[in-house]
Design a protein around this motif. Structure first.
Motif, PDB file in Angstrom:
ATOM      1  N   MET A  62       0.809  -1.218   0.000  1.00 19.71           N
ATOM      2  CA  MET A  62       0.000   0.000   0.000  1.00 19.71           C
ATOM      3  C   MET A  62       0.846   1.273   0.000  1.00 19.71           C
ATOM      4  SD  MET A  62      -3.078  -1.221  -0.045  1.00 19.71           S
ATOM      5  CE  MET A  62      -4.237   0.001   0.563  1.00 19.71           C
ATOM      6  N   VAL A  63       1.926   1.280   0.785  1.00 21.28           N
ATOM      7  CA  VAL A  63       2.748   2.487   0.899  1.00 21.28           C
ATOM      8  C   VAL A  63       3.295   2.954  -0.451  1.00 21.28           C
ATOM      9  CG1 VAL A  63       4.940   3.369   1.826  1.00 21.28           C
ATOM     10  CG2 VAL A  63       3.329   2.189   3.321  1.00 21.28           C
ATOM     11  N   PRO A  64       3.815   2.068  -1.331  1.00 23.62           N
ATOM     12  CA  PRO A  64       4.304   2.551  -2.633  1.00 23.62           C
ATOM     13  C   PRO A  64       3.224   3.248  -3.450  1.00 23.62           C
ATOM     14  CG  PRO A  64       5.048   0.313  -2.234  1.00 23.62           C
ATOM     15  CD  PRO A  64       4.059   0.618  -1.169  1.00 23.62           C
ATOM     16  N   LEU A  65       2.015   2.700  -3.452  1.00 20.22           N
ATOM     17  CA  LEU A  65       0.929   3.306  -4.219  1.00 20.22           C
ATOM     18  C   LEU A  65       0.538   4.660  -3.632  1.00 20.22           C
ATOM     19  CD1 LEU A  65      -1.275   0.115  -4.732  1.00 20.22           C
ATOM     20  CD2 LEU A  65       0.267   1.180  -6.388  1.00 20.22           C
ATOM     21  N   LEU A  66       0.446   4.726  -2.308  1.00 19.85           N
ATOM     22  CA  LEU A  66       0.108   5.997  -1.661  1.00 19.85           C
ATOM     23  C   LEU A  66       1.196   7.031  -1.921  1.00 19.85           C
ATOM     24  CD1 LEU A  66      -1.244   4.659   1.762  1.00 19.85           C
ATOM     25  CD2 LEU A  66      -2.590   5.651  -0.099  1.00 19.85           C
ATOM     26  N   ALA A  67       2.455   6.614  -1.902  1.00 23.44           N
ATOM     27  CA  ALA A  67       3.555   7.546  -2.154  1.00 23.44           C
ATOM     28  C   ALA A  67       3.482   8.104  -3.573  1.00 23.44           C
ATOM     29  CB  ALA A  67       4.894   6.844  -1.926  1.00 23.44           C
ATOM     30  N   LEU A  68       3.214   7.245  -4.550  1.00 27.49           N
ATOM     31  CA  LEU A  68       3.098   7.713  -5.933  1.00 27.49           C
ATOM     32  C   LEU A  68       1.952   8.711  -6.089  1.00 27.49           C
ATOM     33  CD1 LEU A  68       3.693   4.438  -7.995  1.00 27.49           C
ATOM     34  CD2 LEU A  68       5.250   6.373  -7.729  1.00 27.49           C
ATOM     35  N   ILE A  69       0.823   8.424  -5.461  1.00 26.10           N
ATOM     36  CA  ILE A  69      -0.329   9.318  -5.568  1.00 26.10           C
ATOM     37  C   ILE A  69      -0.042  10.658  -4.890  1.00 26.10           C
ATOM     38  CG2 ILE A  69      -2.725   9.646  -4.842  1.00 26.10           C
ATOM     39  CD1 ILE A  69      -3.146   6.652  -5.272  1.00 26.10           C
ATOM     40  N   ILE A  70       0.573  10.633  -3.708  1.00 28.48           N
ATOM     41  CA  ILE A  70       0.878  11.878  -2.997  1.00 28.48           C
ATOM     42  C   ILE A  70       1.860  12.725  -3.798  1.00 28.48           C
ATOM     43  CG2 ILE A  70       1.985  12.830  -0.945  1.00 28.48           C
ATOM     44  CD1 ILE A  70       0.859  10.439   0.616  1.00 28.48           C
ATOM     45  N   ILE A  71       2.899  12.106  -4.350  1.00 30.79           N
ATOM     46  CA  ILE A  71       3.866  12.845  -5.170  1.00 30.79           C
ATOM     47  C   ILE A  71       3.170  13.489  -6.363  1.00 30.79           C
ATOM     48  CG2 ILE A  71       5.840  12.584  -6.719  1.00 30.79           C
ATOM     49  CD1 ILE A  71       6.894  10.432  -4.818  1.00 30.79           C
ATOM     50  N   SER A  72       2.337  12.725  -7.044  1.00 23.16           N
ATOM     51  CA  SER A  72       1.675  13.217  -8.248  1.00 23.16           C
ATOM     52  C   SER A  72       0.678  14.332  -7.933  1.00 23.16           C
ATOM     53  CB  SER A  72       0.962  12.063  -8.964  1.00 23.16           C
ATOM     54  OG  SER A  72       1.876  11.038  -9.295  1.00 23.16           O
ATOM     55  N   PHE A 107       4.092  25.572   1.390  1.00 20.64           N
ATOM     56  CA  PHE A 107       3.659  24.353   2.098  1.00 20.64           C
ATOM     57  C   PHE A 107       3.609  23.162   1.151  1.00 20.64           C
ATOM     58  CE2 PHE A 107       0.095  21.509   3.084  1.00 20.64           C
ATOM     59  CZ  PHE A 107       0.544  20.968   4.281  1.00 20.64           C
ATOM     60  N   LEU A 108       3.032  23.371  -0.041  1.00 17.17           N
ATOM     61  CA  LEU A 108       2.940  22.279  -1.019  1.00 17.17           C
ATOM     62  C   LEU A 108       4.334  21.831  -1.477  1.00 17.17           C
ATOM     63  CD1 LEU A 108      -0.037  23.578  -3.205  1.00 17.17           C
ATOM     64  CD2 LEU A 108      -0.054  21.593  -1.662  1.00 17.17           C
ATOM     65  N   ALA A 109       5.248  22.791  -1.619  1.00 19.82           N
ATOM     66  CA  ALA A 109       6.603  22.444  -2.055  1.00 19.82           C
ATOM     67  C   ALA A 109       7.299  21.572  -1.013  1.00 19.82           C
ATOM     68  CB  ALA A 109       7.412  23.713  -2.306  1.00 19.82           C
ATOM     69  N   ILE A 110       7.120  21.904   0.271  1.00 19.75           N
ATOM     70  CA  ILE A 110       7.731  21.099   1.334  1.00 19.75           C
ATOM     71  C   ILE A 110       7.099  19.709   1.385  1.00 19.75           C
ATOM     72  CG2 ILE A 110       8.018  20.902   3.833  1.00 19.75           C
ATOM     73  CD1 ILE A 110       8.249  23.942   3.927  1.00 19.75           C
ATOM     74  N   LEU A 111       5.770  19.644   1.281  1.00 21.68           N
ATOM     75  CA  LEU A 111       5.079  18.352   1.298  1.00 21.68           C
ATOM     76  C   LEU A 111       5.509  17.495   0.115  1.00 21.68           C
ATOM     77  CD1 LEU A 111       2.946  16.524   2.578  1.00 21.68           C
ATOM     78  CD2 LEU A 111       1.207  17.714   1.207  1.00 21.68           C
ATOM     79  N   HIS A 112       5.632  18.111  -1.048  1.00 26.69           N
ATOM     80  CA  HIS A 112       6.067  17.384  -2.245  1.00 26.69           C
ATOM     81  C   HIS A 112       7.494  16.885  -2.072  1.00 26.69           C
ATOM     82  CE1 HIS A 112       6.154  16.323  -6.492  1.00 26.69           C
ATOM     83  NE2 HIS A 112       7.313  16.954  -6.599  1.00 26.69           N
ATOM     84  N   MET A 113       8.364  17.745  -1.534  1.00 25.35           N
ATOM     85  CA  MET A 113       9.759  17.363  -1.345  1.00 25.35           C
ATOM     86  C   MET A 113       9.878  16.190  -0.371  1.00 25.35           C
ATOM     87  SD  MET A 113      12.870  19.562   0.320  1.00 25.35           S
ATOM     88  CE  MET A 113      12.079  19.416   1.937  1.00 25.35           C
ATOM     89  N   VAL A 114       9.147  16.238   0.739  1.00 21.78           N
ATOM     90  CA  VAL A 114       9.200  15.165   1.730  1.00 21.78           C
ATOM     91  C   VAL A 114       8.738  13.845   1.120  1.00 21.78           C
ATOM     92  CG1 VAL A 114       8.198  14.321   3.888  1.00 21.78           C
ATOM     93  CG2 VAL A 114       8.969  16.695   3.709  1.00 21.78           C
ATOM     94  N   SER A 115       7.656  13.883   0.358  1.00 20.11           N
ATOM     95  CA  SER A 115       7.132  12.651  -0.252  1.00 20.11           C
ATOM     96  C   SER A 115       8.108  12.081  -1.270  1.00 20.11           C
ATOM     97  CB  SER A 115       5.775  12.921  -0.902  1.00 20.11           C
ATOM     98  OG  SER A 115       5.877  13.899  -1.920  1.00 20.11           O
ATOM     99  N   VAL A 116       8.753  12.943  -2.056  1.00 21.52           N
ATOM    100  CA  VAL A 116       9.720  12.456  -3.048  1.00 21.52           C
ATOM    101  C   VAL A 116      10.948  11.866  -2.363  1.00 21.52           C
ATOM    102  CG1 VAL A 116      11.284  13.151  -4.899  1.00 21.52           C
ATOM    103  CG2 VAL A 116       8.950  14.025  -4.864  1.00 21.52           C
ATOM    104  N   VAL A 117      11.482  12.569  -1.368  1.00 21.14           N
ATOM    105  CA  VAL A 117      12.673  12.092  -0.657  1.00 21.14           C
ATOM    106  C   VAL A 117      12.384  10.751   0.018  1.00 21.14           C
ATOM    107  CG1 VAL A 117      14.203  12.550   1.296  1.00 21.14           C
ATOM    108  CG2 VAL A 117      13.680  14.377  -0.348  1.00 21.14           C
TER     109      VAL A 117
END
Length: 385
Positions: A251-261, A281-291
């Motif tokens: 589940m985590v890989p799918l959720l990570a892909l969706i959050i990044i996108s 805020f969105l830039a930080i959230l996006h960066m955290v999800s990608v990292v």
């Protein structure tokens, strides 16, 4: 031959090699201490981990050097993208470490050696010059083997695959400072795309080429969201998928892909329609999800991305065997099992693992069941009168 092979059992040493797989004593002979396999299993991880750590360190250092020199001694490196670059270094270490550990296993090691030997074999190229490009296109690119299971799953996987490939081709070189977009006026509309400081392409940001250049990651996100969404829906609704799934692994890989996108698309939405509202805020959230996702890749389900190319070599190994008519027939019924080299490779892996019954690889699945049934009737059932 109608009976199962006996020599492997007869040659089995009396130290419990087949039954004791842990560090404890042999279950058949309690006083005899750990088996050969158990002793090897205890000593193997230290050496394998050491080689994996060494490989990871070397690859990480090479990537750091590539970033420094590829960005012209950091002249083109964007400090705002530093967290992404650091995450890719950890990614390189994790992939090299995990891959080294993976190919240290007997089965993977044989697959790795035979696969790459087939890839670089001039003899195979002479026999079937188009086989390798065809397998790369069908097995890696379009993954036709998934279509045999489900057309919907194949389509969803294709969306995720090509979306991630597009995102990686844009994100990694941009993060490393390998290519940049510059404008003489500072704000466009004319831009130049430079790779390692050399001008490659000039374009107008207001035409279709410019739009595609600046919205490539948005296109990747639009591809990934429906693909990942389908698999997420399936894992919540399909009883067969629910039975064997694990949250962290499936589940985590799918959720990570969706959050990044989704966060990536929201960044574009914020800059265009909200005049930058909530962008930080969105830039930080996006960066955290990608990292997080980059660091997760080597140790989760995404690692199959790294493993898959080695499987292409194994498919070529089997294909060239069929071209030479080296099909191995079952020793009992004569039905074709697989290519001769593949069966011998399987037997070799079983010998490496000291399983002691590698000759069973020469029987088809049906004959194995028949022989096991006959052995049960003659050796076990007769004891119950």
């Amino acid at each position: 031959m109608t009976e199962p092979p006996e020599p492997a059992a007869a040659e089995q040493p009396d130290t419990g090699v087949r039954t004791a797989t842990s560090g404890g004593t042999d279950s058949r002979h309690p006083g005899r201490g750990p088996s050969v396999v158990a002793r090897a299993a205890r000593s193997l991880p230290r050496s394998v981990s050491g080689r994996g750590a060494m490989a990871g360190t070397v690859v990480s250092c090479l990537l750091i050097l590539a970033i420094v020199f590829g960005s012209r001694l950091l002249h083109d490196f964007d400090s705002a993208l530093l967290p992404y670059a650091v995450a890719t270094v950890f990614l390189a270490f994790g992939v090299a470490y995990r891959y080294t550990v993976w190919v240290s296993a007997p089965g993977a090691r044989r697959l790795f050696k035979n696969g790459w030997r087939s890839l670089f074999s001039t003899e195979n190229f002479r026999k079937a010059p188009t086989a390798l490009p065809k397998m790369i296109a069908t097995y890696l690119g379009f993954q036709k083997f998934l279509g045999a299971r489900s057309h919907a799953r194949w389509a969803a996987h294709q969306l995720i695959f090509w979306g991630c490939v597009l995102a990686a081709l844009i994100t990694f070189p941009l993060t490393w400072g390998w290519f940049t977009f510059t404008s003489d006026t500072g704000s466009g509309p004319g831009y130049e795309m430079r790779v390692w400081g050399l001008k490659v392409l000039g374009f107008d940001s207001l035409n279709i080429i410019g739009w595609l250049m600046f919205h490539g990651l948005d296109i990747a996100a639009v591809l990934v969201i429906p693909g990942a969404g389908y698999f997420l829906w399936r894992r919540m609704k399909d009883r067969g998928a629910i039975t064997g799934q694990r949250f962290a692994y499936d589940m985590v890989p799918l959720l990570a892909l969706i959050i990044i996108s989704v966060t990536g698309l929201l960044l574009t939405f914020s800059s265009i329609f909200l005049h930058g509202g909530g962008y930080e805020f969105l830039a930080i959230l996006h960066m955290v999800s990608v990292v997080f996702t980059l660091i997760y890749i080597p140790f989760g389900k995404f690692f199959h991305i790294v493993q898959r190319p080695a499987a292409v070599g194994m498919q070529l190994f089997k294909y060239t065997g069929r071209q030479d008519d080296e099909v191995f027939a079952c020793r009992r019924c004569g039905e074709a099992i697989d290519t001769g080299p593949y069966v011998e490779n399987l037997r070799g892996t079983m010998r490496d693992l000291e399983l002691g019954f590698d000759a069973w690889a020469e029987y088809c699945p049906r004959c194995k069941r028949v022989l096991r049934g006959n052995a049960y009737l003659t050796q076990v059932k007769k004891g119950f009168k």
